[in-house]
Design a protein around this motif. Structure first.
Motif, PDB file in Angstrom:
ATOM      1  N   GLU A 193       0.889  -1.078   0.043  1.00  0.00           N
ATOM      2  CA  GLU A 193      -0.036   0.106  -0.024  1.00  0.00           C
ATOM      3  C   GLU A 193       0.867   1.356   0.123  1.00  0.00           C
ATOM      4  O   GLU A 193       0.574   2.238  -0.582  1.00  0.00           O
ATOM      5  CB  GLU A 193      -1.134  -0.064   1.243  1.00  0.00           C
ATOM      6  N   ALA A 194       2.048   1.146   0.792  1.00  0.00           N
ATOM      7  CA  ALA A 194       3.023   2.330   0.591  1.00  0.00           C
ATOM      8  C   ALA A 194       3.425   2.565  -0.804  1.00  0.00           C
ATOM      9  O   ALA A 194       3.672   3.639  -1.102  1.00  0.00           O
ATOM     10  CB  ALA A 194       4.162   1.925   1.486  1.00  0.00           C
ATOM     11  N   VAL A 196       2.034   1.861  -3.444  1.00  0.00           N
ATOM     12  CA  VAL A 196       0.868   2.409  -4.520  1.00  0.00           C
ATOM     13  C   VAL A 196       0.816   3.668  -4.002  1.00  0.00           C
ATOM     14  O   VAL A 196       0.790   4.438  -5.065  1.00  0.00           O
ATOM     15  CB  VAL A 196      -0.548   1.565  -4.083  1.00  0.00           C
ATOM     16  N   GLU A 197       0.690   4.076  -2.852  1.00  0.00           N
ATOM     17  CA  GLU A 197       0.504   5.643  -2.587  1.00  0.00           C
ATOM     18  C   GLU A 197       1.781   6.636  -3.079  1.00  0.00           C
ATOM     19  O   GLU A 197       1.594   7.699  -3.202  1.00  0.00           O
ATOM     20  CB  GLU A 197       0.555   5.984  -0.983  1.00  0.00           C
ATOM     21  N   ARG A 198       2.960   6.177  -2.852  1.00  0.00           N
ATOM     22  CA  ARG A 198       3.987   6.612  -3.393  1.00  0.00           C
ATOM     23  C   ARG A 198       4.102   6.944  -4.822  1.00  0.00           C
ATOM     24  O   ARG A 198       4.270   8.047  -5.430  1.00  0.00           O
ATOM     25  CB  ARG A 198       5.436   5.863  -3.058  1.00  0.00           C
ATOM     26  N   LEU A 200       1.176   7.016  -6.634  1.00  0.00           N
ATOM     27  CA  LEU A 200       0.035   8.214  -6.726  1.00  0.00           C
ATOM     28  C   LEU A 200       0.856   9.468  -6.589  1.00  0.00           C
ATOM     29  O   LEU A 200       0.417  10.553  -6.998  1.00  0.00           O
ATOM     30  CB  LEU A 200      -1.126   7.867  -5.994  1.00  0.00           C
ATOM     31  N   ALA A 201       1.529   9.587  -5.625  1.00  0.00           N
ATOM     32  CA  ALA A 201       2.265  10.983  -5.158  1.00  0.00           C
ATOM     33  C   ALA A 201       3.180  11.332  -6.242  1.00  0.00           C
ATOM     34  O   ALA A 201       3.012  12.702  -6.744  1.00  0.00           O
ATOM     35  CB  ALA A 201       2.884  10.680  -3.803  1.00  0.00           C
ATOM     36  N   ARG A 215       8.885  16.119   2.387  1.00  0.00           N
ATOM     37  CA  ARG A 215       8.408  15.929   1.043  1.00  0.00           C
ATOM     38  C   ARG A 215       9.038  16.833   0.237  1.00  0.00           C
ATOM     39  O   ARG A 215       9.335  18.073   0.161  1.00  0.00           O
ATOM     40  CB  ARG A 215       6.991  16.561   1.226  1.00  0.00           C
ATOM     41  N   ARG A 242      -4.560   1.511  -9.785  1.00  0.00           N
ATOM     42  CA  ARG A 242      -4.777   2.689  -8.807  1.00  0.00           C
ATOM     43  C   ARG A 242      -4.566   4.077  -9.766  1.00  0.00           C
ATOM     44  O   ARG A 242      -5.073   5.180  -9.483  1.00  0.00           O
ATOM     45  CB  ARG A 242      -4.217   2.717  -7.583  1.00  0.00           C
TER      46      ARG A 242
END
Length: 254
Positions: A193-194, A196-198, A200-201, A215, A242
């Motif tokens: 999940e981390a 995937v989130e990275r 997306l970011a 950031r 995603r």
């Protein structure tokens, strides 16, 4: 900053003889660019031929993943190679892959260093220029995939080569914007999940978060997912799904 599209690349063809490390066929159904090992850190002639044919069949761009000559260390060991020798070996690897890409009805579309060479060219100006000299020697003015603002990025741009900024969804970053060495704990992001989130970011916001929690902006047109991590195929599919759900187009940069 929102990116309308992003390229997904993965390291493929990292086998030798009967030994295979990556699930090339399945990953080729997910990624848009394939960094194909050219025989110096992994890969051999039959493997390169097979991967190029499969990539061409799926419309995936073929990139030459050039490396130090280090089969035993998988190209991840620090090496000191004279600049003229490195330039010749980079050109040699590109030329070898080009034979199989053209036989498959495709071509080598870009160049990306692997492992220790990739990381060395981030800060070592001489080695970065040697990589660029090798690309020029191979001909064709191929784009170079690298960390944004690295020595390699600058050397390629100065030589008139197209430069493509790259980010990593499954690797940790330092506060300086470089990759945490694999020898250090936490260098590879294990939580799906981390990852995937990275991803997306990077695609939506043009940002990565360092291990210190900072950031940082990142100008990336391509996103790397390593093919040798456990569950690589399922993770790549999850990332692509995603991104699509978030309205980000996944397409090759060339």
């Amino acid at each position: 900053m929102t990116s309308a599209s992003i390229d997904l690349n993965a390291d493929l063809g990292e086998g030798f003889g009967r030994w295979r490390l990556t699930d090339d066929e399945e990953l080729l159904s997910v990624v848009t660019s394939a960094n194909v090992a050219c025989g110096f850190h992994a890969g051999d002639a039959p493997t390169m031929r097979r991967v190029c044919a499969a990539a061409a069949e799926r419309g995936v761009r073929v990139g030459a993943q050039v490396s130090y000559r280090d089969l035993a260390g998988f190209g991840r060991r620090t090496m000191d190679v004279p600049a003229d020798e490195l330039a010749a070996e980079v050109a040699y690897q590109i030329g070898a892959l080009e034979v199989f890409a053209r036989a498959a009805g495709s071509r080598v579309s870009y160049v990306k260093p692997h492992g220790a060479l990739y990381n060395r060219a981030v800060w070592d100006e001489e080695q970065a220029r040697a990589v660029v000299d090798g690309v020029l020697l191979a001909g064709g003015g191929l784009p170079v995939l690298s960390l944004p603002d690295s020595r390699l990025h600058r050397a390629a741009a100065a030589a008139g080569l197209p430069v493509v900024g790259e980010a990593f969804a499954d690797r940790a970053y330092t506060a300086e914007g470089t990759l945490v060495p694999r020898t250090e704990q936490g260098a590879v992001v294990a939580d799906p999940e981390a990852v995937v989130e990275r991803a997306l970011a990077v695609a939506r916001d043009g940002a990565v978060v360092s291990r210190e929690g900072t950031r940082m902006p990142v100008r990336a047109r391509s996103l790397c997912l390593h093919g040798d991590t456990p569950g690589a195929v399922a993770l790549a599919r999850r990332v692509r799904a995603r991104l699509k759900d978030a309205g980000v187009r996944v397409e090759a940069f060339v």
